[in-house]
Scaffold this motif. Sequence first.
Motif, PDB file in Angstrom:
ATOM      1  N   SER A 131       0.851  -1.187   0.000  1.00 20.40           N
ATOM      2  CA  SER A 131       0.000   0.000   0.000  1.00 20.40           C
ATOM      3  C   SER A 131       0.886   1.237   0.000  1.00 20.40           C
ATOM      4  CB  SER A 131      -0.942   0.010   1.213  1.00 20.40           C
ATOM      5  OG  SER A 131      -0.209  -0.038   2.414  1.00 20.40           O
ATOM      6  N   LEU A 132       0.281   2.383  -0.282  1.00 17.43           N
ATOM      7  CA  LEU A 132       1.006   3.648  -0.350  1.00 17.43           C
ATOM      8  C   LEU A 132       0.601   4.537   0.823  1.00 17.43           C
ATOM      9  CD1 LEU A 132       0.668   4.389  -4.171  1.00 17.43           C
ATOM     10  CD2 LEU A 132       2.518   3.187  -2.976  1.00 17.43           C
ATOM     11  N   LEU A 133       1.569   5.270   1.347  1.00 12.66           N
ATOM     12  CA  LEU A 133       1.324   6.133   2.503  1.00 12.66           C
ATOM     13  C   LEU A 133       1.796   7.552   2.237  1.00 12.66           C
ATOM     14  CD1 LEU A 133       2.642   3.833   5.420  1.00 12.66           C
ATOM     15  CD2 LEU A 133       0.317   3.939   4.485  1.00 12.66           C
ATOM     16  N   ALA A 134       1.121   8.508   2.872  1.00 15.67           N
ATOM     17  CA  ALA A 134       1.587   9.889   2.879  1.00 15.67           C
ATOM     18  C   ALA A 134       2.644  10.059   3.968  1.00 15.67           C
ATOM     19  CB  ALA A 134       0.412  10.831   3.125  1.00 15.67           C
ATOM     20  N   ARG A 135       3.219  11.248   4.048  1.00 15.04           N
ATOM     21  CA  ARG A 135       4.273  11.503   5.028  1.00 15.04           C
ATOM     22  C   ARG A 135       3.798  11.297   6.465  1.00 15.04           C
ATOM     23  NH1 ARG A 135       8.821  14.109   3.933  1.00 15.04           N
ATOM     24  NH2 ARG A 135       7.883  14.926   2.006  1.00 15.04           N
ATOM     25  N   ASP A 136       2.500  11.599   6.712  1.00 20.05           N
ATOM     26  CA  ASP A 136       1.940  11.441   8.057  1.00 20.05           C
ATOM     27  C   ASP A 136       1.375  10.043   8.292  1.00 20.05           C
ATOM     28  OD1 ASP A 136      -0.245  11.503   6.433  1.00 20.05           O
ATOM     29  OD2 ASP A 136      -1.226  13.193   7.404  1.00 20.05           O
ATOM     30  N   ALA A 137       1.710   9.101   7.434  1.00 19.57           N
ATOM     31  CA  ALA A 137       1.315   7.687   7.546  1.00 19.57           C
ATOM     32  C   ALA A 137      -0.148   7.442   7.189  1.00 19.57           C
ATOM     33  CB  ALA A 137       1.615   7.122   8.927  1.00 19.57           C
ATOM     34  N   GLN A 138      -0.841   8.426   6.634  1.00 15.88           N
ATOM     35  CA  GLN A 138      -2.207   8.207   6.149  1.00 15.88           C
ATOM     36  C   GLN A 138      -2.164   7.398   4.854  1.00 15.88           C
ATOM     37  OE1 GLN A 138      -5.293   9.399   7.601  1.00 15.88           O
ATOM     38  NE2 GLN A 138      -3.872   9.535   9.310  1.00 15.88           N
ATOM     39  N   THR A 139      -3.063   6.427   4.749  1.00 17.15           N
ATOM     40  CA  THR A 139      -3.098   5.569   3.575  1.00 17.15           C
ATOM     41  C   THR A 139      -3.599   6.330   2.352  1.00 17.15           C
ATOM     42  OG1 THR A 139      -3.573   3.681   5.005  1.00 17.15           O
ATOM     43  CG2 THR A 139      -3.987   3.396   2.648  1.00 17.15           C
ATOM     44  N   ILE A 140      -2.984   6.080   1.218  1.00 18.28           N
ATOM     45  CA  ILE A 140      -3.387   6.674  -0.054  1.00 18.28           C
ATOM     46  C   ILE A 140      -3.998   5.582  -0.930  1.00 18.28           C
ATOM     47  CG2 ILE A 140      -2.574   7.835  -2.149  1.00 18.28           C
ATOM     48  CD1 ILE A 140      -0.291   8.993  -0.471  1.00 18.28           C
ATOM     49  N   GLY A 141      -5.207   5.806  -1.376  1.00 18.71           N
ATOM     50  CA  GLY A 141      -5.830   4.856  -2.288  1.00 18.71           C
ATOM     51  C   GLY A 141      -6.071   3.490  -1.667  1.00 18.71           C
ATOM     52  N   LYS A 142      -5.917   2.460  -2.473  1.00 19.55           N
ATOM     53  CA  LYS A 142      -6.187   1.083  -2.060  1.00 19.55           C
ATOM     54  C   LYS A 142      -4.929   0.233  -2.202  1.00 19.55           C
ATOM     55  CE  LYS A 142     -10.941   1.425  -3.777  1.00 19.55           C
ATOM     56  NZ  LYS A 142     -11.932   0.870  -4.728  1.00 19.55           N
ATOM     57  N   HIS A 167       3.022  -1.716 -10.551  1.00 24.61           N
ATOM     58  CA  HIS A 167       2.605  -1.248 -11.866  1.00 24.61           C
ATOM     59  C   HIS A 167       1.475  -0.238 -11.754  1.00 24.61           C
ATOM     60  CE1 HIS A 167      -0.104  -1.878 -15.523  1.00 24.61           C
ATOM     61  NE2 HIS A 167       0.944  -1.219 -15.973  1.00 24.61           N
ATOM     62  N   THR A 168       1.592   0.863 -12.477  1.00 25.27           N
ATOM     63  CA  THR A 168       0.504   1.812 -12.661  1.00 25.27           C
ATOM     64  C   THR A 168       0.575   2.335 -14.095  1.00 25.27           C
ATOM     65  OG1 THR A 168      -0.637   3.763 -11.768  1.00 25.27           O
ATOM     66  CG2 THR A 168       1.783   3.830 -11.795  1.00 25.27           C
ATOM     67  N   ILE A 169      -0.221   3.345 -14.417  1.00 23.86           N
ATOM     68  CA  ILE A 169      -0.243   3.859 -15.792  1.00 23.86           C
ATOM     69  C   ILE A 169      -0.077   5.374 -15.796  1.00 23.86           C
ATOM     70  CG2 ILE A 169      -1.678   1.973 -16.642  1.00 23.86           C
ATOM     71  CD1 ILE A 169      -4.089   3.827 -16.486  1.00 23.86           C
ATOM     72  N   ASN A 170       0.159   5.917 -16.963  1.00 25.37           N
ATOM     73  CA  ASN A 170       0.322   7.362 -17.109  1.00 25.37           C
ATOM     74  C   ASN A 170      -1.001   8.094 -16.891  1.00 25.37           C
ATOM     75  OD1 ASN A 170       3.060   7.349 -17.680  1.00 25.37           O
ATOM     76  ND2 ASN A 170       2.761   7.161 -19.887  1.00 25.37           N
ATOM     77  N   GLU A 171      -0.887   9.318 -16.456  1.00 20.82           N
ATOM     78  CA  GLU A 171      -2.060  10.161 -16.263  1.00 20.82           C
ATOM     79  C   GLU A 171      -2.761  10.392 -17.608  1.00 20.82           C
ATOM     80  OE1 GLU A 171      -3.246  14.520 -14.325  1.00 20.82           O
ATOM     81  OE2 GLU A 171      -1.138  13.894 -14.504  1.00 20.82           O
ATOM     82  N   TRP A 179      -4.221   9.445  -7.894  1.00 23.94           N
ATOM     83  CA  TRP A 179      -4.127   9.610  -6.452  1.00 23.94           C
ATOM     84  C   TRP A 179      -3.043  10.641  -6.157  1.00 23.94           C
ATOM     85  CZ3 TRP A 179      -3.516   3.704  -4.971  1.00 23.94           C
ATOM     86  CH2 TRP A 179      -4.633   2.999  -5.456  1.00 23.94           C
ATOM     87  N   LYS A 180      -3.006  11.132  -4.934  1.00 19.57           N
ATOM     88  CA  LYS A 180      -1.927  12.026  -4.545  1.00 19.57           C
ATOM     89  C   LYS A 180      -0.611  11.258  -4.508  1.00 19.57           C
ATOM     90  CE  LYS A 180      -1.374  13.266  -0.291  1.00 19.57           C
ATOM     91  NZ  LYS A 180      -1.558  13.834   1.082  1.00 19.57           N
ATOM     92  N   SER A 181       0.492  11.945  -4.695  1.00 17.25           N
ATOM     93  CA  SER A 181       1.809  11.291  -4.708  1.00 17.25           C
ATOM     94  C   SER A 181       2.131  10.716  -3.327  1.00 17.25           C
ATOM     95  CB  SER A 181       2.889  12.291  -5.116  1.00 17.25           C
ATOM     96  OG  SER A 181       2.691  12.732  -6.446  1.00 17.25           O
ATOM     97  N   ALA A 182       2.743   9.550  -3.334  1.00 16.27           N
ATOM     98  CA  ALA A 182       3.078   8.869  -2.080  1.00 16.27           C
ATOM     99  C   ALA A 182       4.451   9.311  -1.579  1.00 16.27           C
ATOM    100  CB  ALA A 182       3.052   7.364  -2.289  1.00 16.27           C
ATOM    101  N   SER A 201       9.741   9.114  -3.986  1.00 13.37           N
ATOM    102  CA  SER A 201       9.453  10.495  -4.380  1.00 13.37           C
ATOM    103  C   SER A 201       8.830  10.463  -5.767  1.00 13.37           C
ATOM    104  CB  SER A 201      10.731  11.342  -4.388  1.00 13.37           C
ATOM    105  OG  SER A 201      11.693  10.793  -5.261  1.00 13.37           O
ATOM    106  N   GLY A 202       7.569  10.823  -5.830  1.00 17.77           N
ATOM    107  CA  GLY A 202       6.913  10.909  -7.126  1.00 17.77           C
ATOM    108  C   GLY A 202       6.091   9.719  -7.538  1.00 17.77           C
ATOM    109  N   LEU A 203       6.040   8.648  -6.726  1.00 14.14           N
ATOM    110  CA  LEU A 203       5.200   7.518  -7.115  1.00 14.14           C
ATOM    111  C   LEU A 203       3.737   7.948  -6.978  1.00 14.14           C
ATOM    112  CD1 LEU A 203       5.572   3.800  -5.998  1.00 14.14           C
ATOM    113  CD2 LEU A 203       3.438   4.829  -6.720  1.00 14.14           C
ATOM    114  N   ARG A 204       3.039   7.948  -8.090  1.00 16.72           N
ATOM    115  CA  ARG A 204       1.641   8.366  -8.111  1.00 16.72           C
ATOM    116  C   ARG A 204       0.848   7.407  -8.974  1.00 16.72           C
ATOM    117  NH1 ARG A 204      -0.742  13.951 -10.635  1.00 16.72           N
ATOM    118  NH2 ARG A 204       0.381  13.102 -12.423  1.00 16.72           N
ATOM    119  N   VAL A 205      -0.223   6.897  -8.423  1.00 22.87           N
ATOM    120  CA  VAL A 205      -1.077   5.948  -9.134  1.00 22.87           C
ATOM    121  C   VAL A 205      -2.131   6.716  -9.923  1.00 22.87           C
ATOM    122  CG1 VAL A 205      -2.843   4.163  -8.836  1.00 22.87           C
ATOM    123  CG2 VAL A 205      -0.714   4.062  -7.517  1.00 22.87           C
TER     124      VAL A 205
END
Length: 221
Positions: A131-142, A167-171, A179-182, A201-205
């Motif tokens: 899973s992906l997390l923000a700097r404050d440890a809040q979960t991003i997406g699924k 794996h993800t895809i381009n915007e 999603w917001k960047s992790a 830095s920059g991983l964004r789904v």
Amino acid sequence: MSPHLTPRHARHAAAAVLAAVAAVALTACQEGKTNGAGAPSAAASQGAASGNASGGTAGSSQGTGGAGSGGQPTAARSAASADNSSDRCTAASMRLRLGAPDAGAGNIRYPLVFTNNGKQTCTLRGFPGVSLLARDAQTIGKPATREQGAGGPVRLAPGASAHAVLHTINEGLKGSGCWKSADLVQAYPPGSKEAMTAHTSGLRVCGDEFSVTAVAPGTSG
């Protein structure tokens, strides 16, 4: 000429006056109680409505989920392959890092590298839960879904590495946005209940496309 009142008639008149005064006082008292009860009731209704709205907002805010509140860590952990082998690699004996992205044909892939940091050979089998997390440890997406087959066991000598591919895809390829960047990637190795994290830095789904392969030998495909 005024009629002469007998004592009996005087008593009857006085009683009638007292009864009338009491009736007026009782009516005023009842009206006061009715008005008094009605005002708090309206205020209480407004307060309850305000409280429900506030509670719903708070619930929605919490529902976006932190690492400890939205159930996502549990979902990510359950997404990892089960492995009860005595020689399995544990989170405590490994180091985790995220490799450089590989982009092409609208797809973006990141190697998620597990390195045996212990003193004994261990084995990884199947899929990690990611899973992906923000700097404050809040979960991003699924949590990441599984991609491709389960693969075979990967034996890791001390210092050796295995990897899974995120794996993800381009915007813009799908209409659901990004999603917001992790800031962190959180991973549960197969069979482990303990999580590992790696900075990113920059991983964004984008397009709600987020998947992970089973572990394979080496640091990249």
